[in-house]
Design a protein around this motif. Structure first.
Motif, PDB file in Angstrom:
ATOM      1  N   TYR A 129       0.600  -1.253   0.257  1.00  0.00           N
ATOM      2  CA  TYR A 129      -0.390  -0.225  -0.184  1.00  0.00           C
ATOM      3  C   TYR A 129       0.568   1.035   0.173  1.00  0.00           C
ATOM      4  O   TYR A 129       0.973   1.887  -1.027  1.00  0.00           O
ATOM      5  CB  TYR A 129      -0.786  -0.134   1.019  1.00  0.00           C
ATOM      6  N   LEU A 130       1.181   1.331   1.006  1.00  0.00           N
ATOM      7  CA  LEU A 130       2.827   2.420   1.034  1.00  0.00           C
ATOM      8  C   LEU A 130       3.299   2.785  -0.622  1.00  0.00           C
ATOM      9  O   LEU A 130       3.408   3.510  -0.601  1.00  0.00           O
ATOM     10  CB  LEU A 130       3.848   2.587   2.819  1.00  0.00           C
ATOM     11  N   LEU A 131       4.262   1.123  -1.329  1.00  0.00           N
ATOM     12  CA  LEU A 131       4.575   1.928  -2.269  1.00  0.00           C
ATOM     13  C   LEU A 131       4.058   2.177  -3.447  1.00  0.00           C
ATOM     14  O   LEU A 131       4.494   3.122  -3.313  1.00  0.00           O
ATOM     15  CB  LEU A 131       5.393   0.320  -2.576  1.00  0.00           C
ATOM     16  N   THR A 132       3.091   1.394  -3.504  1.00  0.00           N
ATOM     17  CA  THR A 132       1.806   2.112  -4.434  1.00  0.00           C
ATOM     18  C   THR A 132       1.811   4.028  -4.345  1.00  0.00           C
ATOM     19  O   THR A 132       1.604   4.553  -5.504  1.00  0.00           O
ATOM     20  CB  THR A 132       0.651   1.704  -4.807  1.00  0.00           C
ATOM     21  N   VAL A 133       1.013   3.868  -3.393  1.00  0.00           N
ATOM     22  CA  VAL A 133       0.759   5.074  -2.738  1.00  0.00           C
ATOM     23  C   VAL A 133       1.747   6.559  -3.353  1.00  0.00           C
ATOM     24  O   VAL A 133       1.850   7.298  -3.554  1.00  0.00           O
ATOM     25  CB  VAL A 133       0.279   5.223  -1.037  1.00  0.00           C
ATOM     26  N   SER A 134       3.246   6.236  -2.576  1.00  0.00           N
ATOM     27  CA  SER A 134       4.176   7.042  -2.641  1.00  0.00           C
ATOM     28  C   SER A 134       4.355   6.761  -4.273  1.00  0.00           C
ATOM     29  O   SER A 134       5.330   8.404  -4.545  1.00  0.00           O
ATOM     30  CB  SER A 134       5.746   6.370  -1.757  1.00  0.00           C
ATOM     31  N   SER A 135       4.384   5.863  -4.811  1.00  0.00           N
ATOM     32  CA  SER A 135       4.967   5.943  -6.335  1.00  0.00           C
ATOM     33  C   SER A 135       4.525   7.105  -7.275  1.00  0.00           C
ATOM     34  O   SER A 135       4.768   7.099  -8.359  1.00  0.00           O
ATOM     35  CB  SER A 135       5.491   4.376  -6.770  1.00  0.00           C
ATOM     36  N   LEU A 163       8.771   4.409 -11.131  1.00  0.00           N
ATOM     37  CA  LEU A 163       9.760   3.390 -11.142  1.00  0.00           C
ATOM     38  C   LEU A 163      10.836   4.009 -10.468  1.00  0.00           C
ATOM     39  O   LEU A 163      11.117   2.751  -9.243  1.00  0.00           O
ATOM     40  CB  LEU A 163      10.315   3.239 -12.508  1.00  0.00           C
ATOM     41  N   PHE A 164      10.953   4.783 -10.163  1.00  0.00           N
ATOM     42  CA  PHE A 164      12.325   5.355  -9.167  1.00  0.00           C
ATOM     43  C   PHE A 164      11.980   5.219  -8.186  1.00  0.00           C
ATOM     44  O   PHE A 164      12.319   4.403  -6.764  1.00  0.00           O
ATOM     45  CB  PHE A 164      12.328   7.323  -9.333  1.00  0.00           C
ATOM     46  N   LEU A 165      10.499   5.713  -7.299  1.00  0.00           N
ATOM     47  CA  LEU A 165       9.682   5.899  -6.137  1.00  0.00           C
ATOM     48  C   LEU A 165      10.145   4.148  -5.339  1.00  0.00           C
ATOM     49  O   LEU A 165      10.281   3.449  -4.600  1.00  0.00           O
ATOM     50  CB  LEU A 165       8.838   6.859  -6.164  1.00  0.00           C
ATOM     51  N   PHE A 166       8.710   3.670  -6.357  1.00  0.00           N
ATOM     52  CA  PHE A 166       8.966   1.978  -5.914  1.00  0.00           C
ATOM     53  C   PHE A 166       9.743   1.181  -5.772  1.00  0.00           C
ATOM     54  O   PHE A 166      10.038   0.826  -4.799  1.00  0.00           O
ATOM     55  CB  PHE A 166       7.953   1.161  -7.002  1.00  0.00           C
ATOM     56  N   SER A 167      10.746   1.274  -6.263  1.00  0.00           N
ATOM     57  CA  SER A 167      12.058   0.360  -6.474  1.00  0.00           C
ATOM     58  C   SER A 167      13.038   0.828  -5.295  1.00  0.00           C
ATOM     59  O   SER A 167      13.777   0.400  -4.502  1.00  0.00           O
ATOM     60  CB  SER A 167      13.417   0.573  -7.494  1.00  0.00           C
TER      61      SER A 167
END
Length: 481
Positions: A59-65, A213-217
């Motif tokens: 959840y946190l990864l998708t929100v932030s990305s 891509l940057f934020l998720f990885s």
């Protein structure tokens, strides 16, 4: 015509604010109830704690990305449209998350949480833009301070509410909290939120893809690195993050309608306010992610007692934030930001000096002090950031602040975890049993080191706040009306 619309928005400003706050309370409730219950969810599906953590992390990864992309989309298509689509999607996926109880695998819940994150990003990306567009400059700080009530309330009631609901009815019902709030929020938001847009243009597809891509990885790397160190997975994600980041910068410099106008970061008031917010959120999440283990495993509090004690921090913020926001309209907000971050520093430093076994009052006043500091810091800091941005970039600026908040959460969690892992054996950290004598002493030393680093981070935020250039609140906003 535009001036008449602006006056109309200002006349309905507090109705608009209540609509934004209804959506604003849902995210913090959702996050805090999950954080204290994901181990129970893991037990239900019969999976290890590391797999259950993906209910929180995906959840946190998708929100932030996606926040920056949605902020720009709000500038183009309209803040109301993006906000209401996000709110409706968040409400529907909350129902799906609850129904995953009847499905055979936790993978379904993780999938629904990922979809929920994509909709939550829409809901979280534009509230500041809506508020700043709807309030006159001299009331902006007060509005941001009042809006902070919804976030603090969600964080305050989430842990105890989640524990109570799980105990009474089971974990699927913690997701259902969002459904009635979401339905009311959709009706009221559609009724009162005006049609507001920033700068028209095209979607920067290349910038959006490389940014996501940057934020998720990058966030995935931060999450995995403290536990795994350098291995094939973390090394690969670090390389992907670096390549995506530099590709993003190149694309943004050449794009006719960039996802982010990089000139925004040439504005020292905006850049330094975001830096201070990042450091403060990092220190905050060192506190909120590590303290429950101390209360539960060393002081041997029950889960319900842990939730109630941790409520002191956001509850204090809830009371203080509106006053600090209103005060930041009348005096230079950088001094309030400095004062708030200083209180946070003192709180974390005092926590780092605790003996192993203490009374409830010794913990409570330190948490209250951190809540006081957070309440004084956040609204003035947001006032500085949003007040220094031209109106046509309010959507992107709002999403940048939201992204900084989420990245700060992940960085703080990773920093705290990394520091405590460096001095505490994994056999102690990974267990759930109570800690006594030597093991408690070892755990406490690692915790003290983490608290001390948290104090250093928010101490730096305090000092940087003093050097934020003075600005005339709302000058940039007014000049573009």
């Amino acid at each position: 015509m535009e001036e008449e619309l602006t006056k109309s928005h200002h006349a309905n400003r507090y109705r608009i604010l209540t609509a934004v706050m209804l959506g604003g309370i849902m995210g913090p409730i959702d996050a805090s109830v999950i954080n204290v219950n994901y181990h129970i969810i893991g037990n239900h599906f019969g999976v290890a704690l590391t797999e259950a953590q993906w209910v929180v992390m995906v959840y946190l990864l998708t929100v932030s990305s996606l926040l920056l992309f949605y902020g720009r989309l709000g500038d183009i298509l309209g803040y109301k449209k993006i906000y209401l689509i996000g709110l409706s999607g968040f409400t529907i996926t909350s129902l799906l998350c609850s129904l995953s109880y009847f499905l055979p695998s936790i993978s379904w819940l993780i999938l629904f949480r990922a979809i929920q994150g994509t909709t939550a990003g829409m809901m979280m990306s534009v509230p500041y833009a809506i508020i700043v567009s709807s309030f006159p400059p001299q009331e902006r700080g007060r509005a941001l301070g009042i809006n902070a009530i919804s976030v603090s309330t969600g964080l305050a009631i989430g842990p105890s509410l989640g524990g109570f609901i799980t105990h009474l009815a089971g974990w699927p019902y913690i997701f259902l909290i969002n459904v009635p709030i979401g339905i009311i929020g959709l009706w009221w938001g559609n009724k009162v939120i005006p049609e507001l847009k920033g700068k028209p243009g095209k979607i920067d597809v290349g910038g959006a893809i490389t940014n996501c891509l940057f934020l998720f990885s990058f966030l995935f790397f931060l999450n995995r690195f403290p536990a795994q160190g350098i291995n094939s997975t973390t090394l690969f994600t670090a390389v992907v993050a670096l390549v995506a980041f530099f590709s993003f910068l190149i694309i943004e410099k050449r794009a006719d309608s960039p996802l982010i106008n990089l000139q925004l970061f040439h504005n020292l008031s905006f850049s330094l306010a975001n830096l201070c917010a990042l450091l403060n959120f990092m220190s905050q999440y060192i506190l909120v992610t590590l303290t429950p283990s101390y209360l539960n495993r060393v002081l041997q509090y029950e889960q319900s007692e842990v939730g109630l004690l941790l409520t002191i921090f956001p509850l204090t913020t809830l009371v203080v934030a509106p006053f600090a926001g209103s005060l930041s309209d009348r005096i230079n907000p950088r001094f309030l930001a400095f004062l708030g971050a200083t209180f946070c520093t003192l709180s974390l430093f005092s926590l780092s000096q605790l003996p192993i076994y203490v009374g409830t009052a010794d913990i409570a006043w330190r948490l209250a002090l951190f809540g006081l500091g957070t309440g004084i810091f956040q609204s003035p800091n947001m006032n500085i950031a949003m007040g220094s941005v031209p109106r046509e970039h309010l959507g992107v600026a709002s999403s940048i602040l939201a992204t900084v908040r989420n990245v700060g959460m992940v960085l703080g969690t990773a920093t705290g975890g990394g520091i405590i892992s460096a001095s505490v054996p994994s056999s102690i950290l990974q267990g759930l049993e109570k800690l006594l004598d030597k093991e408690a002493s070892i755990f406490m030393q690692g915790l003290k080191n983490a608290y001390l680093w948290g104090a250093i981070l928010t101490g730096i935020a305090a000092l940087v706040s003093l050097f934020i250039p003075h600005y005339n609140s709302g000058a940039s906003y007014q000049s573009h009306n």
